[in-house]
Design a protein around this motif. Structure first.
Motif, mmCIF file in Angstrom:
data_model
loop_
_atom_site.group_PDB
_atom_site.id
_atom_site.type_symbol
_atom_site.label_atom_id
_atom_site.label_comp_id
_atom_site.label_asym_id
_atom_site.label_seq_id
_atom_site.Cartn_x
_atom_site.Cartn_y
_atom_site.Cartn_z
ATOM 1 N N GLU A 46 0.951 -1.121 -0.106
ATOM 2 C CA GLU A 46 -0.101 -0.082 0.049
ATOM 3 C C GLU A 46 0.895 1.220 0.123
ATOM 4 O O GLU A 46 0.474 2.312 -0.604
ATOM 5 C CB GLU A 46 -0.899 0.190 1.175
ATOM 6 C CG GLU A 46 -2.013 1.010 1.084
ATOM 7 C CD GLU A 46 -3.220 0.742 1.825
ATOM 8 O OE1 GLU A 46 -4.243 1.487 1.791
ATOM 9 O OE2 GLU A 46 -3.092 -0.170 2.777
ATOM 10 N N ILE A 47 1.953 1.150 0.753
ATOM 11 C CA ILE A 47 3.005 2.454 0.591
ATOM 12 C C ILE A 47 3.394 2.323 -0.568
ATOM 13 O O ILE A 47 3.551 3.745 -1.143
ATOM 14 C CB ILE A 47 3.899 2.294 1.838
ATOM 15 C CG1 ILE A 47 3.053 2.271 3.340
ATOM 16 C CG2 ILE A 47 5.011 3.295 2.017
ATOM 17 C CD1 ILE A 47 2.407 3.504 3.595
ATOM 18 N N ALA A 48 3.836 1.524 -1.049
ATOM 19 C CA ALA A 48 4.442 1.561 -2.487
ATOM 20 C C ALA A 48 3.417 1.931 -3.390
ATOM 21 O O ALA A 48 3.992 3.012 -4.577
ATOM 22 C CB ALA A 48 5.013 0.025 -2.873
ATOM 23 N N SER A 49 2.440 1.771 -3.244
ATOM 24 C CA SER A 49 1.215 2.393 -4.096
ATOM 25 C C SER A 49 1.054 3.924 -3.946
ATOM 26 O O SER A 49 1.067 4.750 -5.037
ATOM 27 C CB SER A 49 -0.313 1.689 -3.972
ATOM 28 O OG SER A 49 -0.881 2.213 -4.778
ATOM 29 N N PHE A 50 1.228 4.450 -2.848
ATOM 30 C CA PHE A 50 1.360 5.916 -2.420
ATOM 31 C C PHE A 50 2.365 6.533 -3.320
ATOM 32 O O PHE A 50 2.352 7.440 -3.689
ATOM 33 C CB PHE A 50 1.121 5.869 -1.052
ATOM 34 C CG PHE A 50 0.065 5.506 -0.476
ATOM 35 C CD1 PHE A 50 -1.173 5.256 -1.063
ATOM 36 C CD2 PHE A 50 0.065 5.541 1.224
ATOM 37 C CE1 PHE A 50 -2.391 4.669 -0.100
ATOM 38 C CE2 PHE A 50 -1.173 4.994 1.979
ATOM 39 C CZ PHE A 50 -2.239 4.633 1.263
ATOM 40 N N HIS A 51 3.410 5.851 -3.175
ATOM 41 C CA HIS A 51 5.071 6.451 -3.597
ATOM 42 C C HIS A 51 4.338 6.379 -5.065
ATOM 43 O O HIS A 51 4.830 7.398 -5.715
ATOM 44 C CB HIS A 51 5.762 5.413 -3.598
ATOM 45 C CG HIS A 51 6.368 5.577 -1.825
ATOM 46 N ND1 HIS A 51 7.418 4.650 -1.585
ATOM 47 C CD2 HIS A 51 5.900 6.282 -0.895
ATOM 48 C CE1 HIS A 51 7.635 4.876 -0.124
ATOM 49 N NE2 HIS A 51 6.710 5.857 0.219
ATOM 50 N N GLU A 52 3.957 5.184 -5.724
ATOM 51 C CA GLU A 52 3.745 5.405 -7.545
ATOM 52 C C GLU A 52 2.619 6.380 -7.417
ATOM 53 O O GLU A 52 3.016 7.135 -8.837
ATOM 54 C CB GLU A 52 3.132 3.831 -7.669
ATOM 55 C CG GLU A 52 4.393 2.761 -7.588
ATOM 56 C CD GLU A 52 3.728 1.405 -7.575
ATOM 57 O OE1 GLU A 52 2.492 1.275 -7.941
ATOM 58 O OE2 GLU A 52 4.435 0.528 -7.685
ATOM 59 N N GLY A 53 1.804 6.565 -7.135
ATOM 60 C CA GLY A 53 0.650 7.752 -7.311
ATOM 61 C C GLY A 53 1.591 9.032 -6.986
ATOM 62 O O GLY A 53 1.249 10.147 -8.000
ATOM 63 N N PHE A 54 2.201 9.261 -6.333
ATOM 64 C CA PHE A 54 3.154 10.605 -5.979
ATOM 65 C C PHE A 54 3.794 10.937 -7.133
ATOM 66 O O PHE A 54 3.748 11.854 -7.742
ATOM 67 C CB PHE A 54 4.102 10.335 -4.722
ATOM 68 C CG PHE A 54 4.915 11.564 -4.240
ATOM 69 C CD1 PHE A 54 4.475 12.992 -3.969
ATOM 70 C CD2 PHE A 54 6.071 11.452 -4.935
ATOM 71 C CE1 PHE A 54 5.222 13.829 -3.945
ATOM 72 C CE2 PHE A 54 7.151 12.458 -4.639
ATOM 73 C CZ PHE A 54 6.585 13.619 -4.286
ATOM 74 N N ILE A 55 4.558 9.931 -7.468
ATOM 75 C CA ILE A 55 5.653 10.265 -8.487
ATOM 76 C C ILE A 55 4.901 10.250 -10.039
ATOM 77 O O ILE A 55 5.317 11.174 -10.667
ATOM 78 C CB ILE A 55 6.830 9.305 -8.697
ATOM 79 C CG1 ILE A 55 7.902 9.543 -9.488
ATOM 80 C CG2 ILE A 55 6.469 7.925 -9.200
ATOM 81 C CD1 ILE A 55 8.687 11.113 -9.145
ATOM 82 N N GLU A 56 3.662 9.649 -10.003
ATOM 83 C CA GLU A 56 2.968 9.821 -11.399
ATOM 84 C C GLU A 56 2.372 11.411 -11.324
ATOM 85 O O GLU A 56 2.360 12.008 -12.334
ATOM 86 C CB GLU A 56 1.580 8.974 -11.070
ATOM 87 C CG GLU A 56 0.902 8.581 -12.293
ATOM 88 C CD GLU A 56 -0.062 7.717 -11.934
ATOM 89 O OE1 GLU A 56 -1.486 8.123 -11.824
ATOM 90 O OE2 GLU A 56 0.226 6.622 -11.986
ATOM 91 N N GLY A 57 1.948 12.046 -10.174
ATOM 92 C CA GLY A 57 1.536 13.119 -10.367
ATOM 93 C C GLY A 57 2.912 14.181 -10.444
ATOM 94 O O GLY A 57 2.572 15.223 -11.068
ATOM 95 N N VAL A 58 3.826 13.911 -9.881
ATOM 96 C CA VAL A 58 5.103 14.708 -10.111
ATOM 97 C C VAL A 58 5.323 14.819 -11.646
ATOM 98 O O VAL A 58 5.484 15.948 -12.222
ATOM 99 C CB VAL A 58 6.276 14.165 -9.204
ATOM 100 C CG1 VAL A 58 7.616 14.909 -9.696
ATOM 101 C CG2 VAL A 58 6.005 14.485 -7.872
#
Length: 145
Positions: free
Chosen positions: A65-77
């Motif tokens: 779940e944390i990895a999914s949050f990280h992936e979402g974050f860099i996607e937005g960046v």
């Protein structure tokens, strides 16, 4: 490492921009959204490199779940930085993004909220690097006509 700028373009980031804080919170109904991050933007090679520090985890939360949050974050960046292309002034992207810390809410945090927080983090870093974007021109009121 110094970035190779495109001729005539400014480079983002022009210098290290550290401890950029970004919060995305939308608490209007269910489901709600919450994501909070602290991130560094470092000059690097052309493009976008990403790293999540060990401190960008949350005790007791599943690693997936944390990895999914990280992936979402860099996607937005990446989405927000892609928006710099074709805008004036021309901006070349040569950045290493280091996610330092995240804060989550047990019901309202999800990948989409972190994607939005990534976009907010880039906007905050751009203001720190270059100042606020120019506002619309002054409008003439009826008394000035």
């Amino acid at each position: 490492m110094d970035p190779e700028p495109t001729p005539g373009a400014r480079v983002f980031p022009p210098h290290p921009i550290r401890d950029v804080r970004a919060t995305y919170a939308r608490q209007t109904s269910c489901p709600s959204d919450f994501a909070q991050v602290v991130v560094d933007f470092e000059p690097w090679e052309e493009g976008v490199a990403f790293e999540a520090a060990d401190s960008a985890s949350v005790r007791g939360w599943p690693a997936e779940e944390i990895a999914s949050f990280h992936e979402g974050f860099i996607e937005g960046v990446r989405e927000e930085l892609a928006g710099l292309v074709g805008r004036e002034p021309a901006t070349a992207v040569a950045v290493a993004v280091v996610l330092r810390r995240i804060k989550v809410h047990n019901a309202d945090s999800h990948r989409g909220a972190f994607r939005a927080a990534g976009r907010v983090a880039v906007r905050n870093a751009l203001v720190q690097a270059y100042g606020p974007p120019p506002g619309p021109g002054r409008r003439r009121g009826s008394a000035e006509r």
